[in-house]
Scaffold this motif. Structure first.
Motif, PDB file in Angstrom:
ATOM      1  N   THR A  57      40.362  37.177  35.092  1.00 22.89           N
ATOM      2  CA  THR A  57      41.448  36.763  35.974  1.00 22.89           C
ATOM      3  C   THR A  57      40.947  35.537  36.720  1.00 22.89           C
ATOM      4  O   THR A  57      39.906  35.598  37.373  1.00 22.89           O
ATOM      5  CB  THR A  57      41.801  37.877  36.981  1.00 22.89           C
ATOM      6  OG1 THR A  57      42.203  39.049  36.269  1.00 22.89           O
ATOM      7  CG2 THR A  57      42.915  37.430  37.920  1.00 22.89           C
ATOM      8  N   ILE A  58      41.648  34.416  36.586  1.00 20.10           N
ATOM      9  CA  ILE A  58      41.257  33.170  37.245  1.00 20.10           C
ATOM     10  C   ILE A  58      42.332  32.834  38.280  1.00 20.10           C
ATOM     11  O   ILE A  58      43.505  32.679  37.935  1.00 20.10           O
ATOM     12  CB  ILE A  58      41.143  31.993  36.244  1.00 20.10           C
ATOM     13  CG1 ILE A  58      40.317  32.368  35.017  1.00 20.10           C
ATOM     14  CG2 ILE A  58      40.623  30.741  36.957  1.00 20.10           C
ATOM     15  CD1 ILE A  58      38.872  32.612  35.255  1.00 20.10           C
ATOM     16  N   ILE A  59      41.917  32.742  39.546  1.00 15.14           N
ATOM     17  CA  ILE A  59      42.828  32.411  40.637  1.00 15.14           C
ATOM     18  C   ILE A  59      42.516  30.991  41.085  1.00 15.14           C
ATOM     19  O   ILE A  59      41.395  30.703  41.500  1.00 15.14           O
ATOM     20  CB  ILE A  59      42.677  33.404  41.803  1.00 15.14           C
ATOM     21  CG1 ILE A  59      42.963  34.828  41.307  1.00 15.14           C
ATOM     22  CG2 ILE A  59      43.595  33.009  42.970  1.00 15.14           C
ATOM     23  CD1 ILE A  59      42.589  35.914  42.287  1.00 15.14           C
ATOM     24  N   GLN A  60      43.512  30.114  40.978  1.00 11.59           N
ATOM     25  CA  GLN A  60      43.298  28.710  41.311  1.00 11.59           C
ATOM     26  C   GLN A  60      43.613  28.448  42.783  1.00 11.59           C
ATOM     27  O   GLN A  60      44.664  28.848  43.287  1.00 11.59           O
ATOM     28  CB  GLN A  60      44.188  27.840  40.426  1.00 11.59           C
ATOM     29  CG  GLN A  60      43.944  26.353  40.594  1.00 11.59           C
ATOM     30  CD  GLN A  60      44.869  25.552  39.702  1.00 11.59           C
ATOM     31  OE1 GLN A  60      46.039  25.380  40.008  1.00 11.59           O
ATOM     32  NE2 GLN A  60      44.322  25.094  38.579  1.00 11.59           N
ATOM     33  N   LEU A  61      42.681  27.766  43.449  1.00 12.83           N
ATOM     34  CA  LEU A  61      42.859  27.330  44.835  1.00 12.83           C
ATOM     35  C   LEU A  61      43.043  25.820  44.833  1.00 12.83           C
ATOM     36  O   LEU A  61      42.300  25.102  44.162  1.00 12.83           O
ATOM     37  CB  LEU A  61      41.631  27.700  45.672  1.00 12.83           C
ATOM     38  CG  LEU A  61      41.224  29.172  45.667  1.00 12.83           C
ATOM     39  CD1 LEU A  61      39.941  29.365  46.469  1.00 12.83           C
ATOM     40  CD2 LEU A  61      42.341  30.058  46.193  1.00 12.83           C
TER      41      LEU A  61
END
Length: 163
Positions: A57-61
Motif C-alpha cells: 500500500t503506497i500513500i502519496q504525500l
C-alpha cells in the motif's frame, strides 16, 4: 509496518496531529495532502531466477503550493477518514506493507517505509526511512556480504548463473 497496524495507530490517536519525518530532522510541512493511495501487487523475478510476489500500500504525500506556511497539521482523524473512503472504493490488503511516497524540491521522490513512530504531546510522528536495494539471491549466486568479502571480484561473474 503493515497497513492494518497503520489503521490501528491512526485510530488509537484520532485526536492527534499527524506528522512525517522523511529524513533525520526533516518533517513534511503542514501543507501536505494525501493525494493518492496505490494498491500494488508486485510480481518479481530476482537475479537467481527465483520468483516472488507481495502486495504493498503506497500513500502519496504532496505539498500544496497554495498552502505554504500553513502551521496546523492534518489530524489522524482526517487522514483515517481519507484512507477509509479509499478503502470503500478499493479494498486494502491489510497484511500488505505500507509505504509513503514523498518528495520536495530538496528531496528526491522516494517510497519510504515506516521505521517507527513516536508520540510528542499532541503529535503522532511517523519516522520514515529509505530501504536500500539488495540482492535477494546472495546465497544462490555466491555473493558474500562486504564485511566478510575477500578480494575475489568474480563471485557474481557473467557465467556464474547469477545476472
Amino acid at each position: 509496518m503493515k497497513t492494518q497496524e497503520l489503521f490501528t495507530i491512526l485510530n488509537d490517536h484520532k485526536d492527534k496531529s499527524l506528522l512525517f519525518q522523511y529524513t533525520a530532522g526533516q518533517i513534511v510541512p503542514a501543507n501536505y495532502h494525501i493525494t493518492e493511495v496505490k494498491h500494488l501487487k508486485i510480481d518479481s523475478v530476482d537475479c537467481g531466477a527465483q520468483m516472488d510476489s507481495w502486495n504493498e500500500t503506497i500513500i502519496q504525500l504532496w505539498e500544496s503550493p497554495s498552502e505554504i506556511g500553513k502551521t496546523e497539521f492534518m489530524s489522524c482523524f482526517k487522514a483515517l477518514g481519507i484512507l477509509n473512503k479509499v478503502g470503500e472504493i478499493k479494498a486494502y490488503d491489510l497484511a500488505s506493507e505500507v509505504k509513503f511516497e514523498y518528495s520536495n524540491s530538496l528531496f528526491h521522490t522516494a517510497q519510504l517505509f515506516v521505521n517507527d513512530y513516536e508520540i510528542h504531546g499532541n503529535n503522532l510522528m511517523f519516522n520514515l526511512a529509505i530501504a536500500k536495494t539488495d540482492c535477494k539471491a546472495k546465497e544462490l549466486c555466491g555473493v558474500v556480504e562486504p564485511a566478510a568479502a575477500t578480494a575475489n571480484a568474480s563471485q557474481c561473474a557473467p557465467d556464474s548463473g547469477c545476472c
